[in-house]
Design an enzyme around this catalytic site. Structure first.
Site, PDB file in Angstrom:
ATOM      1  N   HIS A 126     -13.947  -1.360  13.245  1.00 30.34           N
ATOM      2  CA  HIS A 126     -12.997  -1.115  12.151  1.00 30.34           C
ATOM      3  C   HIS A 126     -11.614  -1.630  12.562  1.00 30.34           C
ATOM      4  O   HIS A 126     -11.083  -1.233  13.591  1.00 30.34           O
ATOM      5  CB  HIS A 126     -12.939   0.375  11.787  1.00 30.34           C
ATOM      6  CG  HIS A 126     -12.150   0.594  10.533  1.00 30.34           C
ATOM      7  ND1 HIS A 126     -12.717   0.542   9.281  1.00 30.34           N
ATOM      8  CD2 HIS A 126     -10.825   0.788  10.334  1.00 30.34           C
ATOM      9  CE1 HIS A 126     -11.778   0.711   8.371  1.00 30.34           C
ATOM     10  NE2 HIS A 126     -10.614   0.865   8.986  1.00 30.34           N
ATOM     11  N   ALA A 127     -11.044  -2.509  11.739  1.00 29.97           N
ATOM     12  CA  ALA A 127      -9.808  -3.196  12.135  1.00 29.97           C
ATOM     13  C   ALA A 127      -8.653  -2.217  12.334  1.00 29.97           C
ATOM     14  O   ALA A 127      -8.512  -1.250  11.597  1.00 29.97           O
ATOM     15  CB  ALA A 127      -9.434  -4.214  11.064  1.00 29.97           C
ATOM     16  N   HIS A 164      -2.995  -7.568   6.480  1.00 28.44           N
ATOM     17  CA  HIS A 164      -2.782  -6.115   6.491  1.00 28.44           C
ATOM     18  C   HIS A 164      -2.411  -5.643   7.900  1.00 28.44           C
ATOM     19  O   HIS A 164      -1.421  -4.946   8.104  1.00 28.44           O
ATOM     20  CB  HIS A 164      -4.043  -5.400   5.992  1.00 28.44           C
ATOM     21  CG  HIS A 164      -3.979  -3.909   6.092  1.00 28.44           C
ATOM     22  ND1 HIS A 164      -3.590  -3.109   5.038  1.00 28.44           N
ATOM     23  CD2 HIS A 164      -4.193  -3.073   7.135  1.00 28.44           C
ATOM     24  CE1 HIS A 164      -3.585  -1.841   5.432  1.00 28.44           C
ATOM     25  NE2 HIS A 164      -3.957  -1.784   6.705  1.00 28.44           N
ATOM     26  N   GLU A 165      -3.212  -6.047   8.859  1.00 24.89           N
ATOM     27  CA  GLU A 165      -2.998  -5.574  10.238  1.00 24.89           C
ATOM     28  C   GLU A 165      -1.700  -6.115  10.822  1.00 24.89           C
ATOM     29  O   GLU A 165      -0.974  -5.403  11.513  1.00 24.89           O
ATOM     30  CB  GLU A 165      -4.184  -5.981  11.129  1.00 24.89           C
ATOM     31  CG  GLU A 165      -5.517  -5.357  10.728  1.00 24.89           C
ATOM     32  CD  GLU A 165      -5.467  -3.849  10.619  1.00 24.89           C
ATOM     33  OE1 GLU A 165      -4.625  -3.213  11.291  1.00 24.89           O
ATOM     34  OE2 GLU A 165      -6.239  -3.273   9.834  1.00 24.89           O
ATOM     35  N   HIS A 171       1.268  -4.123  10.100  1.00 19.83           N
ATOM     36  CA  HIS A 171       1.503  -3.005  11.035  1.00 19.83           C
ATOM     37  C   HIS A 171       2.236  -3.515  12.275  1.00 19.83           C
ATOM     38  O   HIS A 171       3.202  -2.917  12.732  1.00 19.83           O
ATOM     39  CB  HIS A 171       0.162  -2.410  11.499  1.00 19.83           C
ATOM     40  CG  HIS A 171      -0.577  -1.625  10.457  1.00 19.83           C
ATOM     41  ND1 HIS A 171      -0.015  -0.603   9.754  1.00 19.83           N
ATOM     42  CD2 HIS A 171      -1.873  -1.693  10.032  1.00 19.83           C
ATOM     43  CE1 HIS A 171      -0.925  -0.068   8.934  1.00 19.83           C
ATOM     44  NE2 HIS A 171      -2.058  -0.727   9.082  1.00 19.83           N
ATOM     45  N   GLU A 215       0.953   1.239   5.749  1.00 16.08           N
ATOM     46  CA  GLU A 215      -0.228   0.574   5.172  1.00 16.08           C
ATOM     47  C   GLU A 215       0.140  -0.467   4.126  1.00 16.08           C
ATOM     48  O   GLU A 215      -0.678  -1.322   3.791  1.00 16.08           O
ATOM     49  CB  GLU A 215      -1.173   1.618   4.562  1.00 16.08           C
ATOM     50  CG  GLU A 215      -1.707   2.648   5.545  1.00 16.08           C
ATOM     51  CD  GLU A 215      -2.426   2.031   6.741  1.00 16.08           C
ATOM     52  OE1 GLU A 215      -2.922   0.899   6.623  1.00 16.08           O
ATOM     53  OE2 GLU A 215      -2.472   2.678   7.807  1.00 16.08           O
ATOM     54  N   HIS A 217     -12.647   6.645   8.487  1.00 16.75           N
ATOM     55  CA  HIS A 217     -11.493   7.545   8.638  1.00 16.75           C
ATOM     56  C   HIS A 217     -11.892   9.014   8.689  1.00 16.75           C
ATOM     57  O   HIS A 217     -11.159   9.831   9.233  1.00 16.75           O
ATOM     58  CB  HIS A 217     -10.501   7.297   7.503  1.00 16.75           C
ATOM     59  CG  HIS A 217     -10.071   5.850   7.420  1.00 16.75           C
ATOM     60  ND1 HIS A 217     -10.942   4.853   7.025  1.00 16.75           N
ATOM     61  CD2 HIS A 217      -8.903   5.242   7.707  1.00 16.75           C
ATOM     62  CE1 HIS A 217     -10.307   3.691   7.059  1.00 16.75           C
ATOM     63  NE2 HIS A 217      -9.081   3.893   7.476  1.00 16.75           N
ATOM     64  N   TYR A 253      -3.394   5.293   2.022  1.00 17.35           N
ATOM     65  CA  TYR A 253      -3.839   4.054   1.382  1.00 17.35           C
ATOM     66  C   TYR A 253      -3.635   4.095  -0.128  1.00 17.35           C
ATOM     67  O   TYR A 253      -3.401   3.085  -0.766  1.00 17.35           O
ATOM     68  CB  TYR A 253      -5.309   3.759   1.719  1.00 17.35           C
ATOM     69  CG  TYR A 253      -5.542   3.617   3.201  1.00 17.35           C
ATOM     70  CD1 TYR A 253      -5.108   2.487   3.898  1.00 17.35           C
ATOM     71  CD2 TYR A 253      -6.173   4.624   3.930  1.00 17.35           C
ATOM     72  CE1 TYR A 253      -5.309   2.363   5.262  1.00 17.35           C
ATOM     73  CE2 TYR A 253      -6.381   4.507   5.296  1.00 17.35           C
ATOM     74  CZ  TYR A 253      -5.944   3.374   5.959  1.00 17.35           C
ATOM     75  OH  TYR A 253      -6.139   3.256   7.310  1.00 17.35           O
TER      76      TYR A 253
HETATM   77  O1  X8Z Z   1      -8.564   1.106   7.323  1.00 16.30           O
HETATM   78  C1  X8Z Z   1      -7.991   0.187   6.786  1.00 16.30           C
HETATM   79  C2  X8Z Z   1      -7.352  -0.907   7.638  1.00 16.30           C
HETATM   80  C3  X8Z Z   1      -6.841  -0.385   8.928  1.00 16.30           C
HETATM   81  S1  X8Z Z   1      -5.471   0.650   8.740  1.00 16.30           S
HETATM   82  C4  X8Z Z   1      -8.380  -1.966   7.936  1.00 16.30           C
HETATM   83  N1  X8Z Z   1      -7.948   0.082   5.432  1.00 16.30           N
HETATM   84  C5  X8Z Z   1      -8.587   1.069   4.571  1.00 16.30           C
HETATM   85  C6  X8Z Z   1     -10.095   1.031   4.695  1.00 16.30           C
HETATM   86  O2  X8Z Z   1     -10.628   0.088   5.267  1.00 16.30           O
HETATM   87  O3  X8Z Z   1     -10.747   1.932   4.179  1.00 16.30           O
HETATM   88  C7  X8Z Z   1      -7.268  -0.954   4.667  1.00 16.30           C
HETATM   89  C8  X8Z Z   1      -7.563  -0.652   3.237  1.00 16.30           C
HETATM   90  C9  X8Z Z   1      -8.146   0.721   3.185  1.00 16.30           C
HETATM   91 ZN    ZN Z   2      -3.772  -0.239   8.050  1.00 15.37          ZN
END
Ligand code: X8Z
Ligand code: ZN
Length: 605
Positions: A338-339, A368-369, A372, A396, A504, A514
């Protein structure tokens, strides 16, 4: 007599100093927090390093070591937060007062004071994230195993309902073993939060927004009501088109089965754009195909992202970023794919951790990354307490704001696209973006609607899965796919733990950020486009190369969390209110078009 006085009677002479009833001075408060900042910085950096090693090499040992350092840093923070209450009610300068306030709010999990429970909690959290990271579906022995990347590819590309169902169910099964741990995690996290003075862990999360927690919940409701009509219109349109494709598996006026929307969690739907594209307004290109056609590699993808920030006036990323990041999935070990973006030493050792694939989706995620990472660098000169975003939604939103500038004209500049489609294709472009951004809104809301109720006890363990799907239906209008052959919407059982199949939830990362980011990024984009002098429709504005927009963005980023987020918002967008008018303006032509398409068809579920 005060409690303190009673304790005093039994104190040794040496300890008497601690028991005086003398009020502490503002100067003592300042010294206290300066000292705490330095001590916690050391602990947090150590914790970050251990966490990095664990996330890029999951083993029992790295999990244990990382959990230990987590525990040490969290326990120290809890202890200092408790000590800081002795300054309550004292008239302090604004900076000291804010630092002390932030100290009490800085944790996403508070360990209970009992050392055994504290250890148990950090172990559980590390373990659940590890289980997620290692998760695989192996239908026919070890050779047949598919990880999340493989299964997500099926979800996004396959149009065979049986295959989709298998990939969806295969992934969701990885979360079953987490359920027991999750129940215990909720108990222990609540205990820790209560010892810090919060009602429960969810209340602790809601307290972080520079406003009363109830007022924050009210803000969410207000924002959701502003955007809900757009979501409902998009949902109705997509459902009708999916019904043309999949027949009665998609109900005419009920919730959409979750496995047909192109994404494992049905959180973004842009992967099914080809199924729903408007006949006369399709812009006719696909970012994944463009990247592949030009043989773009992972490094070039990251470079495109970095160059965007550089074009705004930011310094390039440091050499260490390129040396220490993890860009590709290693073949020889388990990692958390997960990024995420890291700020290891809080003064420039920024890193990306991602298993990059050459797709349009990952192109956006890289932006996105990096958002950050550039935020982290911009606020690094601040005192340690302020080295974070104005609120977590801001963190975010930054990279996503930049990604909104990835317009067809910008792709032409990069040499990825030959010619930008004319404005007659705008509905197609907007629909594609809406499948990403509008589809996400209720998902962004629902995760913590569920978790907050779990932490408060309103949702008991025996109803975890049932309520998960009730909320998913209520907000998103989706239903779980049934077992093969059964009608869609067949209920999942309580032996399933579908929330845990989302990163998450498994990794204890709050999610409302988000939802906020989805709203905020359009406010940021509108303001920066204005600064860049873009008069065109918002979806055609790109701030690439515009230094005025860059300095406006930087003015907000460099504040970190030194001031309430309302001030940071004012700096960039000229308003102190989160407001969905920007996202609505952006999509206004699409809303009109969707409503025409939906005329005479069922809307809602
Ligand atoms: O978790 C993330 C990023 C890292 S902060 C990749 N996002 C959420 C997800 O993947 O559920 C970005 C959009 C929503
Ligand atoms: Zn993020």
């Amino acid at each position: 007599m005060t409690i303190r006085g009673v304790v005093c009677l039994t104190c040794s002479v040496a300890a008497l100093a601690c028991c005086t009833t003398r009020k502490p001075t503002p100067e003592e408060a300042r010294k206290f927090i300066d000292d705490v900042e330095q001590k916690l910085l050391v602990l947090n950096v150590d914790q970050g390093r251990a966490d990095w090693v664990k996330s890029t090499y999951i083993t029992d040992d790295t999990e244990t070591l990382s959990a230990k350092l987590d525990e040490r840093a969290i326990a120290a923070t809890v202890e200092y937060a408790k000590q800081s209450t002795r300054f309550d009610g004292l008239k302090l300068d604004a900076e000291t007062a804010r630092k002390i306030k932030l100290l009490k709010l800085s944790l996403t999990i508070a360990t209970p004071s009992d050392p055994k429970e504290s250890e148990e909690l950090t172990r559980i959290v590390a373990g659940m994230e590890g289980t997620y990271g290692k998760g695989k579906y192996c239908p026919g022995g070890p050779e047949s195993c598919k990880d999340l990347e493989d299964l997500s590819k099926i979800l996004s590309e396959s149009r065979d309902p049986k295959q989709l169902l298998e990939a969806w169910s295969g992934w969701h099964a990885i979360a079953r073993p987490m359920r027991k741990d999750f129940v215990r995690y909720v108990e222990l996290a609540n205990k820790g939060a209560r010892q810090l003075g919060f009602q429960d862990n969810g209340a602790m999360w809601r307290a972080k927004y520079d406003m009363a927690p109830e007022a924050f919940a009210g803000e969410l409701e207000r924002l959701w009501e502003q955007v809900r009509p757009l979501y409902v219109s998009l949902h109705a349109y997509v459902r009708a088109r999916l019904r043309e494709k999949y027949g009665d598996a998609v109900p005419a006026n009920g919730p959409i089965p979750a496995h047909l929307l192109g994404n494992m969690w049905a959180q973004e739907w842009d992967n099914i754009y080809p199924l729903v594209a408007p006949a006369n307004a399709d812009p006719g290109y696909d970012l994944t195909a463009l990247l592949k056609k030009r043989h773009t590699d992972w490094k070039q993808m990251v470079k495109y992202g970095e160059n965007f920030f550089v074009s705004l006036g930011f310094d390039p990323l440091p050499q260490t970023f390129w040396e220490r990041s993890l860009f590709l999935k290693p073949k020889d070990r388990e990692v958390v794919c997960h990024a995420s973006a890291w700020d290891i030493d809080m003064v420039g050792d920024v890193r990306l951790k991602m298993c990059i694939q050459i797709t349009g989706e990952d192109f956006l995620t890289i932006h996105h990354e990096l958002g950050h990472n550039f935020y982290q660098r911009a606020y690094s000169p601040q005192p340690p307490s302020f080295r974070d975003s104005a609120n977590d939604g801001f963190h975010e939103a930054v990279g996503d704001t930049i990604a909104l500038s990835i317009t067809p004209e910008y792709l032409v500049k990069l040499g990825l696209l030959d010619k930008a489609p004319d404005t007659s294709k705008d509905i197609g472009l907007l629909l594609h973006r809406a499948l990403e951004k509008i589809a996400f809104l209720p998902f962004g809301l629902v995760i913590d609607q569920w978790r907050w109720k779990v932490f408060s006890g309103e949702i008991p363990p025996e109803k975890y899965n049932q309520t998960w799907w009730e909320l998913r239906q209520k907000y998103q209008g989706i239903a779980p796919p049934g077992p093969a052959g059964a009608p869609a919407g067949a209920p999942r059982g309580e032996e399933d733990f579908d929330p845990g199949a989302k990163y998450h939830v498994a990794a204890n990362v709050p999610y409302m950020r988000y939802f906020l980011a989805d709203i905020l990024q359009f406010q940021f984009h509108r303001a920066l486009a204005q600064a860049a002098g873009c008069a065109g429709p918002l979806n055609r504005c790109s701030i690439f190369g515009d230094k005025a927009a860059g300095s406006r963005l930087n003015a907000m980023l460099e504040m970190g969390q030194s001031r309430p987020w309302q001030e940071a918002l004012e700096k960039i967008a000229g308003t102190r209110e989160m407001d969905a008018s920007a996202i609505r303006d952006y999509f206004a032509p699409l809303q009109k078009w969707l409503d025409e398409q939906n005329r005479g068809k069922p809307v809602g579920w």
